[in-house]
Design a protein around this motif. Structure first.
Motif, PDB file in Angstrom:
ATOM      1  N   ALA A  71       1.077  -0.907  -0.080  1.00  0.00           N
ATOM      2  CA  ALA A  71      -0.057   0.164  -0.369  1.00  0.00           C
ATOM      3  C   ALA A  71       0.282   1.383  -0.300  1.00  0.00           C
ATOM      4  O   ALA A  71       0.532   2.318  -0.616  1.00  0.00           O
ATOM      5  N   ALA A  72       1.973   1.166   0.618  1.00  0.00           N
ATOM      6  CA  ALA A  72       2.962   2.242   0.755  1.00  0.00           C
ATOM      7  C   ALA A  72       4.283   2.203  -0.491  1.00  0.00           C
ATOM      8  O   ALA A  72       5.121   3.440  -0.582  1.00  0.00           O
ATOM      9  N   LEU A 118       8.231   9.118   2.718  1.00  0.00           N
ATOM     10  CA  LEU A 118       9.012   9.158   3.655  1.00  0.00           C
ATOM     11  C   LEU A 118       8.839  10.234   4.940  1.00  0.00           C
ATOM     12  O   LEU A 118       9.107  11.480   4.336  1.00  0.00           O
ATOM     13  N   ARG A 119       8.058   9.967   5.600  1.00  0.00           N
ATOM     14  CA  ARG A 119       7.752  11.378   6.625  1.00  0.00           C
ATOM     15  C   ARG A 119       8.949  11.507   6.969  1.00  0.00           C
ATOM     16  O   ARG A 119      10.445  10.740   7.482  1.00  0.00           O
ATOM     17  N   PRO A 120       9.191  12.842   7.711  1.00  0.00           N
ATOM     18  CA  PRO A 120      10.131  13.961   8.136  1.00  0.00           C
ATOM     19  C   PRO A 120      10.722  12.873   9.660  1.00  0.00           C
ATOM     20  O   PRO A 120       9.619  11.901  10.173  1.00  0.00           O
ATOM     21  N   ARG A 121      11.644  12.736  10.203  1.00  0.00           N
ATOM     22  CA  ARG A 121      12.328  11.480  11.065  1.00  0.00           C
ATOM     23  C   ARG A 121      11.462   9.940  10.832  1.00  0.00           C
ATOM     24  O   ARG A 121      11.339   9.244  11.600  1.00  0.00           O
ATOM     25  N   GLY A 122      11.636   9.506   9.537  1.00  0.00           N
ATOM     26  CA  GLY A 122      10.141   8.333   9.620  1.00  0.00           C
ATOM     27  C   GLY A 122      11.116   7.332   8.713  1.00  0.00           C
ATOM     28  O   GLY A 122      12.130   7.370   8.457  1.00  0.00           O
ATOM     29  N   GLN A 123      10.933   6.020   8.364  1.00  0.00           N
ATOM     30  CA  GLN A 123      11.740   4.999   7.845  1.00  0.00           C
ATOM     31  C   GLN A 123      10.784   4.308   7.060  1.00  0.00           C
ATOM     32  O   GLN A 123       9.180   4.138   7.080  1.00  0.00           O
ATOM     33  N   CYS A 124      11.030   3.510   6.016  1.00  0.00           N
ATOM     34  CA  CYS A 124      10.530   3.299   5.192  1.00  0.00           C
ATOM     35  C   CYS A 124      10.595   1.971   4.568  1.00  0.00           C
ATOM     36  O   CYS A 124      12.005   1.825   3.603  1.00  0.00           O
TER      37      CYS A 124
END
Length: 877
Positions: free
Chosen positions: A343-344, A398-404
């Motif tokens: 989905a992402a 990819l969000r700020p301070r995020g991970q994918c």
């Protein structure tokens, strides 16, 4: 990690391709038509002299990996990278450049001894290469350059392998069974694209190369901000992208799963990219995986190669990718580059581009929006001499301070194979589960991407007890797993066995031969990648512990095949290179040296080795008997023991002719008639005599288990007489003499002199009522070996030399007596542990730690540290 020559350690990177990102101008790629993109930034990489922190990087292996990581400039340690393994900065350059063993490595005296053999070899080599147009099983004329570039291979057991080097290059290919192509394929790359606010701000091939093709791509990654970490069957590459606040961690996973006889056979690998955004801005990230159809060599030249996209949805999971069809005979295959759709994520592709062009089309396509155009339909088959490649791209926000997470797979489907003789069609093991029609690549890709998390859980469950054991040194944990790669990458084949292909007349006394081969297939691996013989039995003796401990059914299958080969004969006469004598290829009731050459027809034609006539070797029969009992001891399989018992009787009967004076001890024949095939042995010897006594002792035990009292009595009598002769003729108060001849070298200290005792102890024998060698003599001999062969050799920094003279000078009487053989060193270390010397644990640490680095950085051979693990498991805590 790459592997038999300790020398497989040169970088092999041409000067024009050696990347130094120090003191260069910042690179900014400014395309003429950006399509709404910003300039793509590549941060300047300063020289280590200018900016390297004055600190030691916290490495996985503090004892020795610090040197491999000293160039690392980054601070990122990656996403869930384990603390143990083999770690190296991508900018590291090895100072020691190794070369293959060559004539100038041989002393003049030894060269004179082997003039006849050299002339016969040249005649044979010319006939093999120029007349038969074949590849010699050992090519002393065209040695493969030693390169310090290899990493963990992709692919399970027996389906072929692809090696991705520690700098990220796809550089070694073993798709055709047992035959290697050492070629870095430039188009096979991962590329990252970062976009902020709809504009591409960074696009980089994750490679240090600067090739002459695909020049529109942004090459020359700065290696000072990246490192590689291997803990087979997984590997991690961490890229800290300078100036981007982004860290990429690529995790490579192969299904090497102990006691699993299905998934461990699959020709697949998975790449999981964990992307961490350490900045305060959202961004879009794309990873593009490009792959050439073929290797760009002679196999591709006829043309007819074509690509096509595919999409496979099963059980709610969707996989998209490309199929690269390579129909070249005799072993056509299809490669699949695929990605998991979530989905992402968004998965796109480009079906075909020219890998020998500038690559402008592909680069601009990705640069424009972080995705590829995804054309429909298959490509046009290539013309003669024209290359073709394709690419798959996965994108995510990819969000700020995020991970994918972005997930790729690489699978190859070569279900039907022919060896070099092109005489028979064989089917690989994985076809039992995925079919024989050559259309399994999509299913393999889907299966791998949906199952890899389970594989990782099982790998962790297998490895954690060792990794969590604080009593074991870090280098041991690394070596134990990293050296297992050869079970897959040793030219390994794992084949289905057709019921009608097994000879009834030979196997009728082995009731479980057919069920074993039918259920578990036929297994073969090479002695070395440049010493091309399957299941070389004298060295399998040292390496077999890994197989019997992790895939015991494959070890039993191998033993059944060896038993079948033992009962056969091939009376075709040929000339042996060392002696020049004409003799049969294979005699009945003797163990073959090997099961054959992949460039011929292995299993059908055995004994590819033709330096000596191994029918007169003293150790092969004995090693079969010892391994049969060891395998029974570790598996408890009584059916196997009953099947092997008649074969053991036959080979021991053949062996008895070498006891010419009937004192219960065999004699060597005055030439190199055992695995040390360049080291002459005359009369009773420590090595072969010790193996003989151990095998006789094992025959006593097997006779009791099989209810053969008369045979038990016979071998008990031989053992009693042989023990007395062995001690009288060879024990000198400090160790067992190399042999009992009158030559000066007869008093050499052989590091392998206690091999018989090692195997007895590994089988639960060799002490108490089953003692063969006096314990005090074994202990004293091991102490002498440690003092002379280890500590007095190369400053104690290279393991145990094979032969040492009693006054502390290496035995240079042969080309092998002054070498260090890693498998022998591991057996020695295991023997030290088993005998519980006062300093036993300290000694084995010294012996192994001074040796194992050679395998971690490049030995392509069967050596495995598993004999030590087996010994450790049997030591009281």
């Amino acid at each position: 990690m790459g592997t038999q020559d300790p020398g497989n350690m040169g970088t092999g990177v041409p000067a024009s391709e050696q990347i130094s990102c120090a003191k260069e101008d910042p690179q900014v790629y400014c395309p003429e038509e950006t399509g709404g993109t910003k300039d793509v930034q590549v941060t300047d990489c300063k020289s280590p002299e200018d900016s390297r922190p004055q600190k030691e990087t916290d490495c996985c292996n503090p004892e020795d990996s610090g040197q491999l990581m000293v160039s690392y400039e980054g601070k990122a340690m990656g996403y869930q990278v384990p603390p143990f393994g083999w770690r190296i900065c991508l900018a590291h350059e090895f100072t020691e450049k190794r070369k293959p063993f060559q004539a100038n490595n041989v002393s003049l005296s030894n060269m004179i001894k082997h003039i006849g053999m050299g002339l016969r070899y040249l005649q044979w080599w010319y006939r093999k290469t120029q007349v038969e147009k074949k590849t010699p099983f050992i090519d002393m004329i065209n040695s493969v350059p030693l390169r310090q570039i290899y990493g963990c291979p992709l692919g399970g057991i027996g389906g072929g392998t692809i090696t991705r080097g520690w700098r990220g290059q796809f550089c070694r290919w073993q798709l055709n069974p047992g035959m290697y192509q050492h070629r870095t394929v430039i188009a096979d790359q991962f590329t990252v694209c970062l976009r902020r606010e709809g504009q591409t701000v960074y696009q980089q091939v994750l490679s240090l190369e600067r090739p002459s093709v695909l020049r529109s791509w942004n090459w020359g990654l700065c290696g000072y901000f990246a490192f590689y970490h291997a803990l087979y069957p997984r590997a991690w590459t961490v890229y800290q992208l300078p100036g981007q606040n982004v860290t990429l961690t690529c995790r490579q996973i192969t299904p090497i799963l102990p006691h699993d006889y299905q998934d461990s056979s699959l020709p697949v690998g998975v790449f999981v990219w964990d992307v961490e955004n350490e900045g305060d801005e959202a961004l879009d990230v794309s990873i593009m995986f490009s792959m050439r159809n073929g290797l760009g060599g002679g196999d591709d030249a006829p043309g007819g190669l074509w690509n096509e996209p595919f999409c496979l949805e099963r059980s709610g999971e969707t996989v998209r990718g490309l199929l690269l069809h390579h129909p070249t005979l005799p072993n056509p295959y299809t490669m699949a580059v695929a990605a998991r759709v979530t989905a992402a994520t968004t998965v796109t592709h480009i079906t075909a581009f020219d890998p020998d062009s500038t690559g402008q089309q592909v680069w601009q396509d990705l640069l424009q929006d972080g995705q590829l155009d995804s054309p429909t339909g298959q490509s046009t088959p290539t013309q003669k001499g024209v290359g073709i490649a394709g690419a798959v791209c996965v994108s995510s926000k990819l969000r700020p301070r995020g991970q994918c997470r972005l997930e790729f797979s690489l699978a190859w489907d070569m279900p039907r194979i022919m060896f070099g003789a092109k005489g028979q069609v064989h089917y690989r093991r994985y076809t039992r589960f995925f079919g024989q029609d050559g259309d399994a690549a999509p299913a393999l890709s889907h299966y791998a991407l949906c199952r890899y998390t389970e594989w990782e859980e099982r790998i962790s469950a297998w490895q954690s007890p060792v990794l969590d054991d604080r009593s074991l040194p870090a280098w041991y944990k690394s070596a134990l797993f990293n050296e297992l790669y050869f079970l897959a990458d040793g030219g390994t084949v794992w084949l289905e066995v057709l019921e009608d292909s097994l000879p009834e007349e030979l196997g009728r006394n082995m009731c479980h031969l057919h069920p074993t081969l039918r259920d578990y297939g036929r297994f073969g691996y090479l002695e070395g990648q440049e010493y091309r013989m399957y299941n070389t039995y004298d060295v399998h003796f040292y390496a077999s512990f890994a197989l019997i401990m992790l895939w015991p059914k494959l070890e039993l299958s191998l033993q059944y095949d060896m038993a079948l080969a033992t009962l056969r004969e091939d009376l075709t006469r040929r000339r042996y290179l060392m002696s020049g004598v004409m003799a049969p290829v294979k005699r009945r009731n003797v163990i073959p040296h090997d099961i054959g050459d992949p460039d011929d027809e292995p299993w059908l034609r055995v004994n590819a080795y033709l330096i000596h006539d191994t029918a007169d070797w003293k150790d092969l029969n004995l090693k079969f008997v010892l391994q049969v009992y060891r395998d029974y001891y570790l598996t408890g399989d009584q059916n196997f023991l009953k099947d092997m018992w008649p074969v053991c009787l036959a080979v021991m009967e053949s062996e008895m002719k070498f006891d010419k004076d009937h004192d219960g001890l065999i004699e060597n024949g005055g030439y190199a008639d055992q695995t040390y095939d360049g080291w002459v042995t005359t009369g009773p010897s420590a090595y072969c005599g010790g193996l003989w006594l151990a095998a006789v002792a094992v025959m006593v035990q097997m006779a009791a288990l099989c209810g053969a009292q008369d045979i038990q009595d016979k071998f008990s009598s031989i053992l009693s007489r042989g023990q007395e002769a062995y001690e009288r003729l060879l024990w000198n108060g400090r160790y067992y003499n190399y042999d009992s001849s009158s030559r000066p070298q007869s008093r050499s200290v052989m590091s392998d002199q206690c091999a018989g005792q090692w195997f007895l102890k590994a089988c639960g024998l060799g002490e108490g009522d089953t003692e063969v060698f006096p314990t005090q003599h074994v202990v004293r001999a091991l102490q002498t070996v440690f003092e002379l062969n280890v500590q007095a050799f190369a400053g104690g920094a290279m393991g145990a030399v094979n032969g040492m003279q009693p006054h502390g000078v290496p035995d240079k009487s042969s080309v092998q007596s002054d070498e260090v053989w890693v498998g022998v060193v591991y057996g020695l270390a295991a023997t030290m542990i088993q005998e519980l010397l006062p300093s036993g644990f300290c000694l084995w640490v010294i012996v192994i730690s001074s040796t194992c680095w050679e395998l971690l950085e490049g030995k392509d051979s069967t050596a495995s540290i598993y004999p030590v693990e087996v010994a450790l498991q049997r030591v009281p805590s």
